[in-house]
Design an enzyme around this catalytic site. Structure first.
Site, PDB file in Angstrom:
ATOM      1  N   GLU A 115     -40.111 -56.619  11.065  1.00 50.59           N
ATOM      2  CA  GLU A 115     -39.880 -56.530   9.632  1.00 50.59           C
ATOM      3  C   GLU A 115     -41.215 -56.514   8.887  1.00 50.59           C
ATOM      4  O   GLU A 115     -41.767 -57.580   8.576  1.00 50.59           O
ATOM      5  CB  GLU A 115     -39.064 -57.736   9.152  1.00 50.59           C
ATOM      6  CG  GLU A 115     -37.672 -57.801   9.712  1.00 50.59           C
ATOM      7  CD  GLU A 115     -36.723 -58.458   8.702  1.00 50.59           C
ATOM      8  OE1 GLU A 115     -35.710 -57.842   8.356  1.00 50.59           O
ATOM      9  OE2 GLU A 115     -37.023 -59.581   8.254  1.00 50.59           O
ATOM     10  N   HIS A 147     -38.447 -65.654   9.699  1.00 52.24           N
ATOM     11  CA  HIS A 147     -38.374 -64.638   8.647  1.00 52.24           C
ATOM     12  C   HIS A 147     -39.570 -64.789   7.709  1.00 52.24           C
ATOM     13  O   HIS A 147     -39.982 -65.904   7.391  1.00 52.24           O
ATOM     14  CB  HIS A 147     -37.058 -64.782   7.863  1.00 52.24           C
ATOM     15  CG  HIS A 147     -36.797 -63.600   6.983  1.00 52.24           C
ATOM     16  ND1 HIS A 147     -37.454 -63.405   5.796  1.00 52.24           N
ATOM     17  CD2 HIS A 147     -35.974 -62.530   7.134  1.00 52.24           C
ATOM     18  CE1 HIS A 147     -37.041 -62.258   5.253  1.00 52.24           C
ATOM     19  NE2 HIS A 147     -36.144 -61.720   6.053  1.00 52.24           N
ATOM     20  N   ASN A 195     -28.278 -59.940   6.903  1.00 51.35           N
ATOM     21  CA  ASN A 195     -28.943 -61.156   6.438  1.00 51.35           C
ATOM     22  C   ASN A 195     -28.631 -61.291   4.946  1.00 51.35           C
ATOM     23  O   ASN A 195     -29.253 -60.633   4.123  1.00 51.35           O
ATOM     24  CB  ASN A 195     -30.455 -61.032   6.682  1.00 51.35           C
ATOM     25  CG  ASN A 195     -31.228 -62.207   6.114  1.00 51.35           C
ATOM     26  OD1 ASN A 195     -30.637 -63.222   5.720  1.00 51.35           O
ATOM     27  ND2 ASN A 195     -32.547 -62.083   6.060  1.00 51.35           N
ATOM     28  N   TRP A 196     -27.670 -62.146   4.663  1.00 49.53           N
ATOM     29  CA  TRP A 196     -27.240 -62.275   3.251  1.00 49.53           C
ATOM     30  C   TRP A 196     -28.226 -63.079   2.419  1.00 49.53           C
ATOM     31  O   TRP A 196     -28.106 -63.147   1.204  1.00 49.53           O
ATOM     32  CB  TRP A 196     -25.851 -62.940   3.186  1.00 49.53           C
ATOM     33  CG  TRP A 196     -24.727 -62.099   3.720  1.00 49.53           C
ATOM     34  CD1 TRP A 196     -24.814 -60.829   4.240  1.00 49.53           C
ATOM     35  CD2 TRP A 196     -23.335 -62.455   3.804  1.00 49.53           C
ATOM     36  NE1 TRP A 196     -23.578 -60.386   4.632  1.00 49.53           N
ATOM     37  CE2 TRP A 196     -22.653 -61.366   4.379  1.00 49.53           C
ATOM     38  CE3 TRP A 196     -22.609 -63.594   3.456  1.00 49.53           C
ATOM     39  CZ2 TRP A 196     -21.272 -61.381   4.600  1.00 49.53           C
ATOM     40  CZ3 TRP A 196     -21.230 -63.611   3.678  1.00 49.53           C
ATOM     41  CH2 TRP A 196     -20.583 -62.503   4.237  1.00 49.53           C
ATOM     42  N   LYS A 197     -29.177 -63.719   3.088  1.00 48.03           N
ATOM     43  CA  LYS A 197     -30.165 -64.557   2.386  1.00 48.03           C
ATOM     44  C   LYS A 197     -29.448 -65.589   1.504  1.00 48.03           C
ATOM     45  O   LYS A 197     -28.378 -66.069   1.872  1.00 48.03           O
ATOM     46  CB  LYS A 197     -31.142 -63.676   1.602  1.00 48.03           C
ATOM     47  CG  LYS A 197     -31.748 -62.581   2.485  1.00 48.03           C
ATOM     48  CD  LYS A 197     -32.940 -61.892   1.885  1.00 48.03           C
ATOM     49  CE  LYS A 197     -33.468 -60.847   2.867  1.00 48.03           C
ATOM     50  NZ  LYS A 197     -34.685 -60.182   2.406  1.00 48.03           N
ATOM     51  N   GLU A 212     -39.888 -64.519   4.632  1.00 43.90           N
ATOM     52  CA  GLU A 212     -39.658 -65.292   3.403  1.00 43.90           C
ATOM     53  C   GLU A 212     -39.837 -66.784   3.665  1.00 43.90           C
ATOM     54  O   GLU A 212     -40.341 -67.515   2.821  1.00 43.90           O
ATOM     55  CB  GLU A 212     -38.259 -64.976   2.841  1.00 43.90           C
ATOM     56  CG  GLU A 212     -38.240 -63.599   2.193  1.00 43.90           C
ATOM     57  CD  GLU A 212     -36.861 -62.970   2.067  1.00 43.90           C
ATOM     58  OE1 GLU A 212     -35.852 -63.636   2.347  1.00 43.90           O
ATOM     59  OE2 GLU A 212     -36.814 -61.780   1.696  1.00 43.90           O
ATOM     60  N   GLY A 261     -37.158 -55.777   0.827  1.00 41.75           N
ATOM     61  CA  GLY A 261     -36.701 -55.891  -0.549  1.00 41.75           C
ATOM     62  C   GLY A 261     -37.452 -55.006  -1.535  1.00 41.75           C
ATOM     63  O   GLY A 261     -37.329 -55.180  -2.745  1.00 41.75           O
ATOM     64  N   SER A 306     -35.724 -52.776   3.861  1.00 43.12           N
ATOM     65  CA  SER A 306     -35.164 -51.703   3.030  1.00 43.12           C
ATOM     66  C   SER A 306     -34.333 -50.696   3.817  1.00 43.12           C
ATOM     67  O   SER A 306     -34.367 -49.492   3.529  1.00 43.12           O
ATOM     68  CB  SER A 306     -36.267 -50.996   2.228  1.00 43.12           C
ATOM     69  OG  SER A 306     -36.873 -51.912   1.330  1.00 43.12           O
ATOM     70  N   GLY A 351     -30.963 -56.677   4.704  1.00 42.16           N
ATOM     71  CA  GLY A 351     -30.876 -57.692   3.657  1.00 42.16           C
ATOM     72  C   GLY A 351     -30.023 -57.205   2.508  1.00 42.16           C
ATOM     73  O   GLY A 351     -28.786 -57.200   2.578  1.00 42.16           O
ATOM     74  N   GLY A 352     -30.671 -56.765   1.464  1.00 43.26           N
ATOM     75  CA  GLY A 352     -29.985 -56.379   0.227  1.00 43.26           C
ATOM     76  C   GLY A 352     -28.762 -55.499   0.429  1.00 43.26           C
ATOM     77  O   GLY A 352     -27.695 -55.740  -0.163  1.00 43.26           O
TER      78      GLY A 352
HETATM   79  P1  PGA Z   1     -34.043 -55.944   2.858  1.00 40.52           P
HETATM   80  O1  PGA Z   1     -34.329 -57.295   3.674  1.00 40.52           O
HETATM   81  O2  PGA Z   1     -33.078 -55.127   3.658  1.00 40.52           O
HETATM   82  O3  PGA Z   1     -33.461 -56.408   1.547  1.00 40.52           O
HETATM   83  O4  PGA Z   1     -35.356 -55.259   2.689  1.00 40.52           O
HETATM   84  C1  PGA Z   1     -34.414 -57.305   5.065  1.00 40.52           C
HETATM   85  C2  PGA Z   1     -34.703 -58.696   5.558  1.00 40.52           C
HETATM   86  O5  PGA Z   1     -35.458 -59.427   4.903  1.00 40.52           O
HETATM   87  O6  PGA Z   1     -34.167 -59.131   6.590  1.00 40.52           O
END
Ligand code: PGA
Length: 259
Positions: free
Chosen positions: A167, A95, A9-11, A97, A173, A213, A234-235
């Site tokens: 999640e 998600h 997930n590159w966001k 976010e 994050g 994470s 994500g990150g």
């Molecule tokens: P993260 O994000 O790996 O940066 O914690 C995961 C996600 O939000 O899908």
């Protein structure tokens, strides 16, 4: 045995100048890797370019959101058929976010899930509790509410086409991942609910991935937990080497687990 799966997930990261080398690096780094499926979810603006780079490879393309309607007066939104046309097979929905920043409700997420399914996309439905909810002992209540609402009116035979992602919001994050035990407990609970919503057979075949994470350092132990079928990253998915390592470790753990 469930085939493990890693989703990147590159966001809101990835101009074309960044997305092209990232997708190319991941594709090439995974050429010889077996026993795991991989999905890259770049921003909308990079979907076409990343799709071209992944064409002919086993890596799949996914989007990070969609509108529930197939077309209409919705300025700035993207409809499921537009994603399907670009070769997307997956779409991340619900998600945290988006729940938090744009106020997405369970009801809206449910409409998106049903729309994605009707257009041949696999919804990656995200559920997870906040730190406060966990402290108050509301983890199971929260994820159960999100799962039931997210899958409302989804026919039992279509439930199996959903990919579920647990999640925990406090792990996204933050660098602080759930332990394999914590995640495994919630995954097991979710699978129990899926048994009720679909069937034991369907629930047993469905993949539930963990996100929050995930990094090269913890990917192996997370994937070794029998209830964890892979990762939503994500990150750490923004770094070629880091993500390739996560995928390889997930494949390795999956193979050991299935042996
Ligand atoms: P993260 O994000 O790996 O940066 O914690 C995961 C996600 O939000 O899908």
């Amino acid at each position: 045995m469930r085939m493990p799966l890693c989703v990147a997930n590159w966001k809101m990261h990835g101009t074309l100048a960044e997305a092209r080398p990232l997708a190319t690096g991941v594709r090439d780094g995974l050429r010889r890797v077996k026993g795991v499926e991989v999905v890259l979810c770049p921003p909308f603006t990079a979907l076409a370019a990343v799709g071209e780079i992944l064409a002919g490879s086993p890596l799949a393309l996914g989007a990070q959101n969609c509108h529930p309607e197939p077309s209409g007066p919705h300025t700035g939104d993207i409809a499921p058929p537009m994603l399907a046309e670009l070769g997307c097979r997956y779409v991340i929905l619900g998600h945290s976010e988006r729940r938090r920043e744009t106020g997405e409700t369970d009801e809206l997420i449910n409409r998106k899930v049903r729309s994605a399914l009707s257009h041949g996309l696999t919804p990656i439905l995200c559920v997870g509790e906040t730190a406060g909810e966990r402290r108050q002992g509301l983890t199971f209540t929260t994820v159960e509410g999100q799962l039931r609402a997210g899958l409302a009116e989804v026919a039992a035979d279509a439930v199996g086409r959903v990919l579920l992602a647990y999640e925990p919001v406090w792990a996204i994050g933050t660098g602080a991942n759930a332990t394999p035990g914590q995640a495994g407990e919630v995954h097991g609970y979710l699978r129990g609910l899926l048994t009720e919503l679909a069937s034991k057979e369907t629930a047993g075949a469905m993949r539930i991935v963990y996100g929050g994470s995930v990094k090269p350092e913890n990917a192996e132990e997370l994937a070794a937990e029998p209830e964890i079928d892979g990762a939503l990253v994500g990150g750490a998915s923004l770094n070629v080497q880091g993500f390739v390592t996560i995928v390889k470790k997930t494949a390795h753990s999956g193979a050991v687990r299935g042996a």
